[in-house]
Motif scaffolding. Structure first.
Motif, PDB file in Angstrom:
ATOM      1  N   MET A  77       0.820  -1.180   0.000  1.00 36.71           N
ATOM      2  CA  MET A  77       0.000   0.000   0.000  1.00 36.71           C
ATOM      3  C   MET A  77       0.875   1.260   0.000  1.00 36.71           C
ATOM      4  O   MET A  77       0.567   2.221  -0.674  1.00 36.71           O
ATOM      5  CB  MET A  77      -0.907  -0.032   1.225  1.00 36.71           C
ATOM      6  CG  MET A  77      -1.727   1.191   1.361  1.00 36.71           C
ATOM      7  SD  MET A  77      -3.427   0.738   1.399  1.00 36.71           S
ATOM      8  CE  MET A  77      -4.097   2.210   2.021  1.00 36.71           C
ATOM      9  N   PHE A  78       1.962   1.236   0.810  1.00 37.22           N
ATOM     10  CA  PHE A  78       2.878   2.360   0.871  1.00 37.22           C
ATOM     11  C   PHE A  78       3.571   2.574  -0.478  1.00 37.22           C
ATOM     12  O   PHE A  78       3.753   3.706  -0.915  1.00 37.22           O
ATOM     13  CB  PHE A  78       3.894   2.129   1.994  1.00 37.22           C
ATOM     14  CG  PHE A  78       4.848   3.271   2.164  1.00 37.22           C
ATOM     15  CD1 PHE A  78       4.403   4.486   2.658  1.00 37.22           C
ATOM     16  CD2 PHE A  78       6.192   3.139   1.824  1.00 37.22           C
ATOM     17  CE1 PHE A  78       5.266   5.542   2.810  1.00 37.22           C
ATOM     18  CE2 PHE A  78       7.054   4.187   1.980  1.00 37.22           C
ATOM     19  CZ  PHE A  78       6.594   5.410   2.479  1.00 37.22           C
ATOM     20  N   LYS A  79       3.961   1.466  -1.141  1.00 38.99           N
ATOM     21  CA  LYS A  79       4.621   1.558  -2.452  1.00 38.99           C
ATOM     22  C   LYS A  79       3.664   2.125  -3.497  1.00 38.99           C
ATOM     23  O   LYS A  79       4.076   2.846  -4.407  1.00 38.99           O
ATOM     24  CB  LYS A  79       5.129   0.185  -2.889  1.00 38.99           C
ATOM     25  CG  LYS A  79       6.288  -0.318  -2.082  1.00 38.99           C
ATOM     26  CD  LYS A  79       6.768  -1.636  -2.592  1.00 38.99           C
ATOM     27  CE  LYS A  79       7.922  -2.152  -1.756  1.00 38.99           C
ATOM     28  NZ  LYS A  79       8.427  -3.418  -2.246  1.00 38.99           N
ATOM     29  N   ASN A  80       2.375   1.834  -3.385  1.00 42.14           N
ATOM     30  CA  ASN A  80       1.364   2.328  -4.312  1.00 42.14           C
ATOM     31  C   ASN A  80       1.243   3.853  -4.200  1.00 42.14           C
ATOM     32  O   ASN A  80       1.137   4.552  -5.205  1.00 42.14           O
ATOM     33  CB  ASN A  80       0.019   1.647  -4.017  1.00 42.14           C
ATOM     34  CG  ASN A  80      -0.963   1.848  -5.161  1.00 42.14           C
ATOM     35  OD1 ASN A  80      -0.569   2.251  -6.235  1.00 42.14           O
ATOM     36  ND2 ASN A  80      -2.215   1.548  -4.901  1.00 42.14           N
ATOM     37  N   ARG A  81       1.276   4.398  -2.977  1.00 46.05           N
ATOM     38  CA  ARG A  81       1.206   5.840  -2.775  1.00 46.05           C
ATOM     39  C   ARG A  81       2.445   6.534  -3.339  1.00 46.05           C
ATOM     40  O   ARG A  81       2.358   7.606  -3.927  1.00 46.05           O
ATOM     41  CB  ARG A  81       1.076   6.161  -1.291  1.00 46.05           C
ATOM     42  CG  ARG A  81      -0.290   5.905  -0.751  1.00 46.05           C
ATOM     43  CD  ARG A  81      -0.377   6.374   0.672  1.00 46.05           C
ATOM     44  NE  ARG A  81      -1.683   6.071   1.229  1.00 46.05           N
ATOM     45  CZ  ARG A  81      -2.007   6.230   2.479  1.00 46.05           C
ATOM     46  NH1 ARG A  81      -1.105   6.689   3.334  1.00 46.05           N
ATOM     47  NH2 ARG A  81      -3.217   5.942   2.912  1.00 46.05           N
ATOM     48  N   ILE A  82       3.591   5.935  -3.112  1.00 41.46           N
ATOM     49  CA  ILE A  82       4.827   6.518  -3.649  1.00 41.46           C
ATOM     50  C   ILE A  82       4.789   6.528  -5.175  1.00 41.46           C
ATOM     51  O   ILE A  82       5.194   7.502  -5.810  1.00 41.46           O
ATOM     52  CB  ILE A  82       6.065   5.754  -3.119  1.00 41.46           C
ATOM     53  CG1 ILE A  82       6.217   5.970  -1.611  1.00 41.46           C
ATOM     54  CG2 ILE A  82       7.321   6.198  -3.851  1.00 41.46           C
ATOM     55  CD1 ILE A  82       7.335   5.187  -0.987  1.00 41.46           C
ATOM     56  N   PHE A  83       4.292   5.480  -5.759  1.00 43.94           N
ATOM     57  CA  PHE A  83       4.180   5.401  -7.225  1.00 43.94           C
ATOM     58  C   PHE A  83       3.249   6.494  -7.744  1.00 43.94           C
ATOM     59  O   PHE A  83       3.569   7.189  -8.711  1.00 43.94           O
ATOM     60  CB  PHE A  83       3.683   4.010  -7.649  1.00 43.94           C
ATOM     61  CG  PHE A  83       3.493   3.884  -9.125  1.00 43.94           C
ATOM     62  CD1 PHE A  83       4.584   3.789  -9.982  1.00 43.94           C
ATOM     63  CD2 PHE A  83       2.211   3.879  -9.673  1.00 43.94           C
ATOM     64  CE1 PHE A  83       4.410   3.689 -11.345  1.00 43.94           C
ATOM     65  CE2 PHE A  83       2.035   3.780 -11.040  1.00 43.94           C
ATOM     66  CZ  PHE A  83       3.134   3.674 -11.888  1.00 43.94           C
ATOM     67  N   ILE A  84       2.102   6.687  -7.120  1.00 38.89           N
ATOM     68  CA  ILE A  84       1.141   7.729  -7.542  1.00 38.89           C
ATOM     69  C   ILE A  84       1.757   9.116  -7.367  1.00 38.89           C
ATOM     70  O   ILE A  84       1.623   9.980  -8.230  1.00 38.89           O
ATOM     71  CB  ILE A  84      -0.181   7.590  -6.747  1.00 38.89           C
ATOM     72  CG1 ILE A  84      -0.901   6.305  -7.174  1.00 38.89           C
ATOM     73  CG2 ILE A  84      -1.079   8.801  -6.966  1.00 38.89           C
ATOM     74  CD1 ILE A  84      -2.136   5.989  -6.357  1.00 38.89           C
ATOM     75  N   LEU A  85       2.471   9.337  -6.271  1.00 40.08           N
ATOM     76  CA  LEU A  85       3.138  10.615  -6.038  1.00 40.08           C
ATOM     77  C   LEU A  85       4.212  10.877  -7.099  1.00 40.08           C
ATOM     78  O   LEU A  85       4.323  11.983  -7.632  1.00 40.08           O
ATOM     79  CB  LEU A  85       3.754  10.631  -4.633  1.00 40.08           C
ATOM     80  CG  LEU A  85       4.451  11.921  -4.233  1.00 40.08           C
ATOM     81  CD1 LEU A  85       3.458  13.058  -4.173  1.00 40.08           C
ATOM     82  CD2 LEU A  85       5.148  11.736  -2.886  1.00 40.08           C
ATOM     83  N   ALA A  86       4.995   9.860  -7.427  1.00 41.50           N
ATOM     84  CA  ALA A  86       6.040  10.008  -8.435  1.00 41.50           C
ATOM     85  C   ALA A  86       5.434  10.321  -9.805  1.00 41.50           C
ATOM     86  O   ALA A  86       5.929  11.195 -10.532  1.00 41.50           O
ATOM     87  CB  ALA A  86       6.889   8.744  -8.499  1.00 41.50           C
ATOM     88  N   VAL A  87       4.367   9.635 -10.162  1.00 40.79           N
ATOM     89  CA  VAL A  87       3.705   9.892 -11.439  1.00 40.79           C
ATOM     90  C   VAL A  87       3.127  11.303 -11.460  1.00 40.79           C
ATOM     91  O   VAL A  87       3.237  12.024 -12.453  1.00 40.79           O
ATOM     92  CB  VAL A  87       2.617   8.819 -11.717  1.00 40.79           C
ATOM     93  CG1 VAL A  87       1.748   9.209 -12.896  1.00 40.79           C
ATOM     94  CG2 VAL A  87       3.267   7.467 -11.953  1.00 40.79           C
ATOM     95  N   SER A  88       2.531  11.747 -10.364  1.00 38.10           N
ATOM     96  CA  SER A  88       1.967  13.101 -10.272  1.00 38.10           C
ATOM     97  C   SER A  88       3.058  14.155 -10.446  1.00 38.10           C
ATOM     98  O   SER A  88       2.872  15.163 -11.147  1.00 38.10           O
ATOM     99  CB  SER A  88       1.261  13.303  -8.935  1.00 38.10           C
ATOM    100  OG  SER A  88       0.199  12.400  -8.806  1.00 38.10           O
ATOM    101  N   ILE A  89       4.202  13.931  -9.803  1.00 39.72           N
ATOM    102  CA  ILE A  89       5.321  14.877  -9.930  1.00 39.72           C
ATOM    103  C   ILE A  89       5.828  14.912 -11.364  1.00 39.72           C
ATOM    104  O   ILE A  89       6.100  15.987 -11.919  1.00 39.72           O
ATOM    105  CB  ILE A  89       6.441  14.525  -8.931  1.00 39.72           C
ATOM    106  CG1 ILE A  89       5.963  14.804  -7.500  1.00 39.72           C
ATOM    107  CG2 ILE A  89       7.722  15.294  -9.233  1.00 39.72           C
ATOM    108  CD1 ILE A  89       6.916  14.329  -6.421  1.00 39.72           C
ATOM    109  N   LEU A  90       5.945  13.773 -12.006  1.00 32.75           N
ATOM    110  CA  LEU A  90       6.395  13.735 -13.404  1.00 32.75           C
ATOM    111  C   LEU A  90       5.411  14.454 -14.330  1.00 32.75           C
ATOM    112  O   LEU A  90       5.814  15.178 -15.242  1.00 32.75           O
ATOM    113  CB  LEU A  90       6.603  12.292 -13.854  1.00 32.75           C
ATOM    114  CG  LEU A  90       7.841  11.593 -13.293  1.00 32.75           C
ATOM    115  CD1 LEU A  90       7.850  10.121 -13.705  1.00 32.75           C
ATOM    116  CD2 LEU A  90       9.105  12.285 -13.780  1.00 32.75           C
TER     117      LEU A  90
END
Length: 161
Positions: A1-14
């Motif tokens: 679940m934590f990795k999923n949030r980091i992935f969404i945050l990284a995609v949003s930043i990109l």
């Protein structure tokens, strides 16, 4: 679940960085084009070279192609002041004069009254105020013309009370 949030945050930043770069690129291209035409002297020379020289109209032609509207009386925006004015409209040609004659009673006088209803006395005082009024009238009335254009508008009489 934590990795999923980091992935969404990284995609949003990109995505945000990509949008910023695209906006910067578009802005850079726009500024580059406007900077190339920033020299007013060059722009004036270019515009002047495109103008076809024309013979100025004679006094008889000006008189023949001029429509005079006398004594338009209306309130200004403040409702405490009114203006009474007479205008002379110089047309490009005889066709434009004929068309304008048909528009005077309805469209032209109505447009003049509407413009004056939106101004206050300070906006139409002095030569700058008269220039403002004539240029506003020219910009509002010329699009209504099909057989020619208004060349010049003269304020022949104006009383501001």
């Amino acid at each position: 679940m934590f990795k999923n949030r980091i992935f969404i945050l990284a995609v949003s930043i990109l995505i945000a960085i990509t949008l910023i770069l695209v906006a910067a690129f578009v802005l850079w291209n726009f500024m580059d084009k406007s900077a190339s035409s920033a020299n007013p002297a060059d722009a004036a020379k270019t515009a002047a070279s495109k103008v076809k020289p024309t013979k100025p109209p004679t006094a008889a032609e000006v008189q023949a192609n001029t429509v005079i509207i006398k004594d338009i009386l209306t309130n200004l925006s403040s409702n405490k002041n009114f203006v009474k004015l007479s205008l002379a409209f110089e047309m490009e040609n005889a066709k434009a004069k004929t068309e304008f004659d048909h528009l005077v009673e309805s469209t032209v006088k109505g447009t003049v009254v509407r413009i004056l209803a939106d101004v206050n006395p300070e906006q139409i005082q002095g030569s700058k105020g008269q220039d403002f009024l004539t240029s506003t009238l020219l910009n509002k009335l010329n699009p209504l013309m099909q057989d020619g254009k208004i060349r010049q508008i003269w304020i022949t009489d104006m009383v501001l009370q």
